[in-house]
Design an enzyme around this catalytic site. Structure first.
Site, short mmCIF file in Angstrom:
data_model
loop_
_atom_site.label_atom_id
_atom_site.label_comp_id
_atom_site.label_asym_id
_atom_site.label_seq_id
_atom_site.Cartn_x
_atom_site.Cartn_y
_atom_site.Cartn_z
N HIS A 65 -19.83 -28.00 -58.76
CA HIS A 65 -19.55 -28.15 -60.19
C HIS A 65 -18.19 -28.82 -60.38
O HIS A 65 -17.39 -28.90 -59.45
CB HIS A 65 -19.52 -26.79 -60.91
N LYS A 95 -14.70 -25.44 -63.75
CA LYS A 95 -15.55 -24.24 -63.74
C LYS A 95 -14.80 -23.08 -63.11
O LYS A 95 -14.24 -23.20 -62.02
CB LYS A 95 -16.86 -24.52 -63.00
P1 NAD Z 1 -15.38 -24.71 -71.66
O1 NAD Z 1 -14.21 -24.15 -70.95
O2 NAD Z 1 -15.46 -26.19 -71.86
O3 NAD Z 1 -15.51 -24.03 -73.11
C1 NAD Z 1 -15.27 -22.65 -73.33
C2 NAD Z 1 -15.30 -22.36 -74.82
O4 NAD Z 1 -15.15 -20.95 -75.00
C3 NAD Z 1 -14.19 -23.02 -75.63
O5 NAD Z 1 -14.70 -23.43 -76.91
C4 NAD Z 1 -13.19 -21.88 -75.85
O6 NAD Z 1 -12.43 -22.03 -77.06
C5 NAD Z 1 -14.16 -20.71 -75.99
N1 NAD Z 1 -13.53 -19.42 -75.74
C6 NAD Z 1 -12.69 -19.06 -74.73
N2 NAD Z 1 -12.30 -17.79 -74.87
C7 NAD Z 1 -12.91 -17.32 -76.00
C8 NAD Z 1 -12.91 -16.08 -76.67
N3 NAD Z 1 -12.19 -15.05 -76.22
N4 NAD Z 1 -13.66 -15.97 -77.80
C9 NAD Z 1 -14.38 -17.00 -78.28
N5 NAD Z 1 -14.42 -18.21 -77.67
C10 NAD Z 1 -13.69 -18.37 -76.54
O7 NAD Z 1 -16.68 -24.19 -70.88
P2 NAD Z 1 -18.14 -24.86 -70.78
O8 NAD Z 1 -18.17 -25.83 -69.65
O9 NAD Z 1 -18.59 -25.29 -72.14
O10 NAD Z 1 -18.99 -23.58 -70.28
C11 NAD Z 1 -19.02 -22.40 -71.06
C12 NAD Z 1 -19.81 -21.33 -70.32
O11 NAD Z 1 -21.17 -21.73 -70.21
C13 NAD Z 1 -19.34 -21.07 -68.89
O12 NAD Z 1 -19.49 -19.69 -68.62
C14 NAD Z 1 -20.30 -21.89 -68.04
O13 NAD Z 1 -20.43 -21.40 -66.73
C15 NAD Z 1 -21.56 -21.67 -68.84
N6 NAD Z 1 -22.63 -22.67 -68.67
C16 NAD Z 1 -23.90 -22.19 -68.64
C17 NAD Z 1 -24.96 -23.07 -68.57
C18 NAD Z 1 -26.37 -22.51 -68.60
O14 NAD Z 1 -27.35 -23.28 -68.60
N7 NAD Z 1 -26.52 -21.17 -68.67
C19 NAD Z 1 -24.74 -24.45 -68.50
C20 NAD Z 1 -23.43 -24.91 -68.55
C21 NAD Z 1 -22.37 -24.01 -68.64
#
Ligand code: NAD
Length: 236
Positions: free
Chosen positions: A148, A152
């Site tokens: 990744h 991440k």
């Molecule tokens: P990112 O770091 O780009 O975004 C994180 C977001 O969460 C930001 O908007 C941030 O402001 C918000 N955030 C952080 N702390 C917070 C809090 N306490 N309360 C509310 N919002 C908060 O991350 P990303 O790449 O968009 O990934 C997000 C999550 O999704 C990760 O856990 C990643 O592993 C997961 N993910 C899952 C899939 C899937 O298919 N299940 C796919 C991609 C990513």
């Protein structure tokens, strides 16, 4: 005409949140985003969508389904809000603790919930393939290598762990290796190694839109369902 599904997007400023917001505008007849929640938004309204800080969660307007791609630290307040409002929750946030997973299970007594480590159709099929391979290849080594982008936080990825669970259903035990490199959206290699031969099953995601589309599709179908734990395959 059917009312559009009202979404709350949690983690809206992130990579996945931005993909979700963009795809929602393309499906404006079927769904509307009533609130976008980030840790600390810099604007109050973006493209007509009201933005809320994590600390303002209690004040968001009424919604049908929360779609959560954030970080584990934001998960507990969101789950509590969904329960309090009687709204459904779709979450793809990885790295949740055991107690957060238990809280999600408990909440399913009151509201419909769906958590998936990966919302792509390809990974759903890969899970079935690795279970079959593990069952057929007794005694072979099984290794899951996930790659990744460098931002991440959790490792092994939630998808790698879900694939490992599928390997376990097939009767084998997986080992894990994690690489963090450049801007890789997500790659998972499941390798079965015997004496003198090897099978490699690989999934490569080249766009976050595959996860966002799967999550939106599932979230649209979760509205109005009975309380309980829903699986992606029930809704795709
Ligand atoms: P990112 O770091 O780009 O975004 C994180 C977001 O969460 C930001 O908007 C941030 O402001 C918000 N955030 C952080 N702390 C917070 C809090 N306490 N309360 C509310 N919002 C908060 O991350 P990303 O790449 O968009 O990934 C997000 C999550 O999704 C990760 O856990 C990643 O592993 C997961 N993910 C899952 C899939 C899937 O298919 N299940 C796919 C991609 C990513």
């Amino acid at each position: 005409m059917v009312d559009p599904v009202r979404f709350l997007i949690h983690g809206a400023s992130g990579r996945m949140g931005q993909a979700l917001l963009r795809l929602c505008t393309e499906r404006a007849v079927e769904c509307i985003v009533v609130a976008a929640v980030s840790r600390k938004p810099v604007q109050r309204v973006v493209d007509g969508v009201p933005q809320f800080a994590a600390s303002e969660l209690a004040g968001v307007p009424a919604f049908d389904v929360a779609i959560d791609f954030s970080l584990p630290e934001g998960f507990d307040p969101l789950l509590a809000l969904c329960r309090q409002r009687g709204a459904a929750l779709v979450s793809g946030t990885t790295g949740l603790s055991d107690s957060q997973r238990q809280a999600l299970t408990d909440a399913a007594a009151d509201i419909p919930v769906l958590w998936a480590a990966n919302f792509s159709l390809g990974v759903a099929v890969l899970e079935e393939l690795v279970e079959r391979a593990a069952a057929a290849l007794a005694g072979w080594d099984c290794d899951i290598v996930e790659t990744h982008h460098v931002h991440k936080k959790d490792a092994p990825s939630g998808t790698a762990l879900a694939l490992g669970t599928a390997v376990g259903w097939g009767g084998a035990t997986a080992r894990y290796a994690s690489l963090r490199a450049g801007d890789v959206v997500g790659e998972h290699l499941v390798q079965f190694t015997g004496i003198g031969e090897r099978i490699e099953l690989v999934h490569r995601a080249t766009s976050r839109d595959v996860f966002a589309r799967g999550a939106l599709h599932a979230a649209s179908r979760l509205k109005g369902r009975e309380a309980g734990i829903w699986r992606l395959r029930d809704l795709l």
